[in-house]
Design a protein around this motif. Structure first.
Motif, PDB file in Angstrom:
ATOM      1  N   GLY A 150      29.553  50.992  70.584  1.00  0.00           N
ATOM      2  CA  GLY A 150      28.352  51.203  71.364  1.00  0.00           C
ATOM      3  C   GLY A 150      27.470  52.280  70.772  1.00  0.00           C
ATOM      4  N   TRP A 201      28.315  45.313  81.449  1.00  0.00           N
ATOM      5  CA  TRP A 201      28.714  45.868  80.151  1.00  0.00           C
ATOM      6  C   TRP A 201      30.135  45.463  79.750  1.00  0.00           C
ATOM      7  N   ASP A 230      26.001  46.521  72.702  1.00  0.00           N
ATOM      8  CA  ASP A 230      27.302  46.937  72.182  1.00  0.00           C
ATOM      9  C   ASP A 230      27.930  45.754  71.444  1.00  0.00           C
TER      10      ASP A 230
END
Length: 647
Positions: free
Chosen positions: A558, A609, A640
Motif C-alpha cells: 500500500g 480495502w 493497494d
C-alpha cells in the motif's frame, strides 16, 4: 464407357452451322437488363488482438486435390477414381427412371444406384457432383437414353425428337410437374447436407438435363415446335429444388432458365462449354462480347441479367468443353485457337470446379495446369497466427487467413484448433465458431463492361480475415507444443480416405493440420503469478507491505503513489518476448489510477480495502526474466497491489 464427349462434339458441329444455337438454348435475355457492376466490398474484420504476439507463417503452393474445387472425373463403377491429375470430385449422371422404378407408383423411389455411387466415391476420399436427366441422346453406355419413368405412361404425353432420335415428355403436364416436384422433395429430404455430395446440377429438363431441347425450342421460326416447359412451370421446379436443399449447393445451366427464376434463388450456374471458341470468326462461349465472346456466351448472359456477381454466395461449376480438354491449359495463362483466354475465363466466371475427363492425361507436375487449379475456387493461406508463446489457464489464439483464389469456400465446415506434442500427436482439440465462408477472394477482376479500367483491372475485394477464440488449457500437461489448425471435412465421419482441406502454407501437414507456431504450456491452470510483497521487489517513497486477509498470500503493498510511493515487481518472465497480458490484482475502496510501466491505468473501486478486484492490461516485455512491472502515481494515490499474473 462414357459417350458424353461424343454427344458434345456433335452439338459443337451443329453450333458451327448456326449462330442462333446459343440463343435458342435458353431463350432471349430480358430487355433492358444491365450489368450489376462492381460488387460492394465486404466490411473489414476485427483487427488482431494487440495483446497477442504475431507469428508470421510461410506461404506455399496450395494442394491440387483440395475438396470441392478443381477438376471432376466421370464416375465408372469399380474404377480407381484417383488416377490422372489430382482431383477430389467425381461427376455422375443418372436417369430418373433408374430411381423412379415402380411402374405403378411415381412416388416410390429406389435410391440404390445413387447410394452405390456416393458410397464408392466416398470410399476413395472424394465428393460427388451429380445430375438427373430424362433424355440423353445415345445414352451413356451404362445409363439409358430414354429415362422417362414408366409410371408416366398413360398420364404424360410424349413428343418425338427426330433430330436426336429421342423422346421428350410433355414438361407442361400437371402430372409430370407434380411427380418431379415430389421427387425433388424426396431427393432433398434424403440427401441435403449429405457429406458425400458436393454439388447438384438441377437437371431433369431437356437434353442431357441441360435445360434446352434444341432445335425443338423457343425459336419456332425454324418450323419446329417448342418442347421446353413454360417459364412458370420451369420456375415451379426451381422453387422445389430451393425448398428441398438448404445446405447442398445447387447449379443450373443458364441465368435465363424459367424466365430467370433461378437468379433470385440460392442457385449457382453451370457452364458446360467452358472457355471454348466456336464459329467463324471464332467467338468465345464463356467470355462476354466485350472480350470477343458470342452474344450467347455464359458471361454475356450473366451480364445481361445482372447476375455476374452471384458467385459471392453460389458456386460456379460446369465442364471444360470436351473438344479442348486435352489442350485447354497448354497456353496458360492465355489460349489459342478454340481455347479462349483461360485465365480470364476462370477469373471472370469465378470458377470453382469443372468436369474435365481428359485431365487423366495431364502430368501431375504440369505447372500451367497447377496454376489454373490453384486459381479455381478457394486458395487459403494462414498469413499470421496470434498467441503468447507461454500460456496456461485460458489462453487466446488468433489467426489471419487470406484467400488468393477466385471464389469463397461455400460450406460451413468446422474449423478446429489443437495442440501437437513433440511426437506429432494432437493431444487436445477445441472446435471454434469461425466461419470459413466469410474469407472472400482478396482481388476480383473487373469486366470491361463495368468501365472501371482497361482489361485486366483488378479490384480489392475481400480482406485477410481475422478469427480469435479463447482456449482453456486446463488438463494440458506442462511442456512444449505447437498450435495447429484444421478444417474438418464432414466426409471424414464416414470415410477414413476423405481428402483433407489444406492451406497454402509451408507448415501444412498431410494429416490436415497446419502448424501455427510453438507454445510452452505452464503447469496448473493459472498464469504465472508474482506477489507484490515478495522479497526482491523494489518499494520506495513510503510504499509498505500491509496485511490483507483476502489477498493471495495474506499481504499487499500500500501507500503507492501520491508523488513518492513506488512499487516495482522484479523478475517477470517475458517468455520469448512481445506483448503480454498482465492482470493486476488490487484492493481499493475508491476509484483510483496508477501508471503501470509508463501508461496510466484506471482501477474501479472494490467493495472495501479487503476486497480484491482485477484489471488486465497489455505490456511489451523482453524475452527472459529480466523484466519489471512498475506502479507509480505522481498526482494521487494508487490502489493497494496484491499481485500480478502474466500470461
Amino acid at each position: 464407357m462414357n459417350l458424353r464427349p461424343r454427344a458434345r462434339r456433335l452439338l459443337v458441329a451443329l453450333a458451327a452451322v448456326t449462330a442462333a444455337f446459343g440463343l435458342s438454348v435458353a431463350g432471349v435475355t430480358p430487355a433492358g437488363a444491365v450489368p450489376a457492376g462492381p460488387p460492394p466490398r465486404p466490411a473489414p474484420p476485427a483487427a488482431p488482438d494487440p495483446s497477442l504476439q504475431a507469428h508470421t507463417l510461410q506461404a506455399a503452393d496450395g494442394p491440387l486435390d483440395n475438396p470441392l474445387k478443381g477438376f471432376a472425373r466421370f464416375y465408372t463403377p469399380g474404377a480407381n477414381q484417383n488416377t490422372g491429375y489430382p482431383h477430389a470430385l467425381t461427376w455422375g449422371y443418372f436417369g430418373l427412371s433408374e430411381v423412379m422404378t415402380n411402374a405403378g407408383n411415381c412416388g416410390s423411389y429406389d435410391w440404390t444406384i445413387l447410394d452405390n455411387m456416393l458410397n464408392e466415391t466416398a470410399s476413395q476420399g472424394n465428393q460427388a457432383a451429380i445430375r438427373f436427366y430424362l433424355t440423353y441422346p445415345g445414352g451413356t453406355g451404362t445409363h439409358p437414353a430414354n429415362a422417362i419413368p414408366s409410371c408416366f405412361n398413360g398420364h404424360v404425353g410424349n413428343r418425338s425428337d427426330t433430330y436426336w432420335n429421342v423422346t421428350h415428355p410433355d414438361y407442361d403436364s400437371p402430372y409430370l410437374l407434380n411427380a418431379l416436384k415430389n421427387f425433388i422433395a424426396a431427393f432433398g429430404a434424403r440427401y441435403d447436407g449429405d457429406p458425400r455430395l458436393g454439388y447438384i446440377h438441377l437437371g431433369l429438363v431437356g437434353l442431357w438435363g441441360e435445360w434446352h431441347t434444341w432445335p425443338y425450342d423457343t425459336d419456332t421460326a425454324d418450323g419446329l415446335p417448342n418442347y421446353m416447359p413454360t417459364d412458370a412451370n420451369g420456375a415451379q421446379l426451381l422453387t422445389a429444388y430451393e425448398n428441398a436443399f438448404n445446405t447442398t449447393k445447387l447449379e443450373v445451366r443458364y441465368p435465363e432458365v424459367a424466365g430467370g427464376a433461378a437468379n433470385s434463388k440460392d442457385i449457382g450456374y453451370h457452364d458446360d462449354s467452358f472457355c471454348y471458341r466456336e464459329g467463324s470468326p471464332l467467338a468465345g462461349v464463356t467470355l462476354p462480347q466485350s472480350m470477343g465472346g458470342a452474344s450467347y456466351s455464359q458471361l454475356q448472359r450473366n451480364l445481361d441479367t445482372g447476375t455476374e456477381n452471384k458467385w459471392i454466395t453460389n458456386s460456379m461449376g460446369g465442364e471444360v468443353r470436351p473438344e479442348i480438354q486435352t489442350t485447354a491449359f497448354d497456353n496458360w495463362p492465355g489460349g489459342s485457337g478454340a481455347v479462349d483466354d483461360m485465365k480470364a475465363c476462370i477469373e471472370l466466371e469465378h470458377t470453382t470446379w469443372k468436369i474435365n475427363e481428359q485431365s487423366v492425361n495431364y502430368a501431375p507436375g504440369n505447372a500451367k495446369v497447377g496454376a489454373a487449379v490453384r486459381a479455381m475456387g478457394y486458395n487459403l493461406t494462414v498469413d499470421k497466427s496470434y498467441f503468447q508463446s507461454t500460456a496456461s489457464g485460458t489462453a487466446n489464439l488468433g489467426v489471419q487467413i487470406s484467400n488468393t483464389g477466385v471464389a469463397p469456400f461455400y460450406y460451413p465446415w468446422k474449423m478446429t484448433v489443437g495442440l501437437k506434442n513433440g511426437a506429432g500427436t494432437v493431444v487436445k482439440t477445441w472446435d471454434t465458431n469461425w466461419d470459413l465462408r466469410t474469407i472472400q477472394p482478396l482481388k476480383l477482376r473487373a469486366f470491361p463492361d463495368w468501365n472501371v479500367g482497361s482489361d485486366p483491372t483488378y479490384r480489392d475485394f475481400g480482406h485477410p480475415q481475422y478469427f480469435q477464440t479463447p482456449v482453456n488449457l486446463t488438463g494440458v500437461a506442462q511442456g512444449n507444443y505447437q498450435w495447429v489448425l484444421r478444417v474438418k471435412n464432414p466426409l471424414e465421419a464416414t470415410s477414413p480416405a476423405a481428402k483433407k482441406l489444406r492451406f497454402a502454407n509451408a507448415s501444412q501437414n498431410a494429416d490436415g493440420w497446419v502448424g501455427l507456431g510453438a507454445v510452452t504450456v505452464g503447469s496448473g491452470s493459472a498464469p504465472a503469478s508474482y506477489e507484490a510483497e515478495a522479497t526482491g521487489n523494489s518499494l520506495a517513497g513510503g510504499a509498505v507491505v500491509t496485511s490483507c486477509s483476502a489477498c493471495s498470500a495474506g499481504s499487499k503493498v500500500g501507500y503507492v503513489g501520491n508523488n513518492s510511493g513506488t512499487l516495482s515487481i522484479q523478475g517477470v518472465n517475458g517468455g520469448t518476448g512481445g506483448a503480454k497480458s498482465i492482470t493486476i490484482h488490487y484492493t481499493s475502496a475508491l476509484a483510483r489510477t496508477a501508471v503501470v510501466n509508463g501508461q496510466s491505468v484506471s482501477f474501479p473501486a472494490t467493495a472495501d480495502w479487503n476486497t480484491v478486484g482485477t484489471v488486465t492490461v497489455s505490456r511489451t516485455l523482453q524475452a527472459g526474466t529480466a523484466n519489471s512491472i512498475s506502479f507509480t502515481n505522481p498526482s494521487g494515490w494508487a490502489p493497494d497491489i496484491d499481485r500480478i499474473t502474466v500470461g
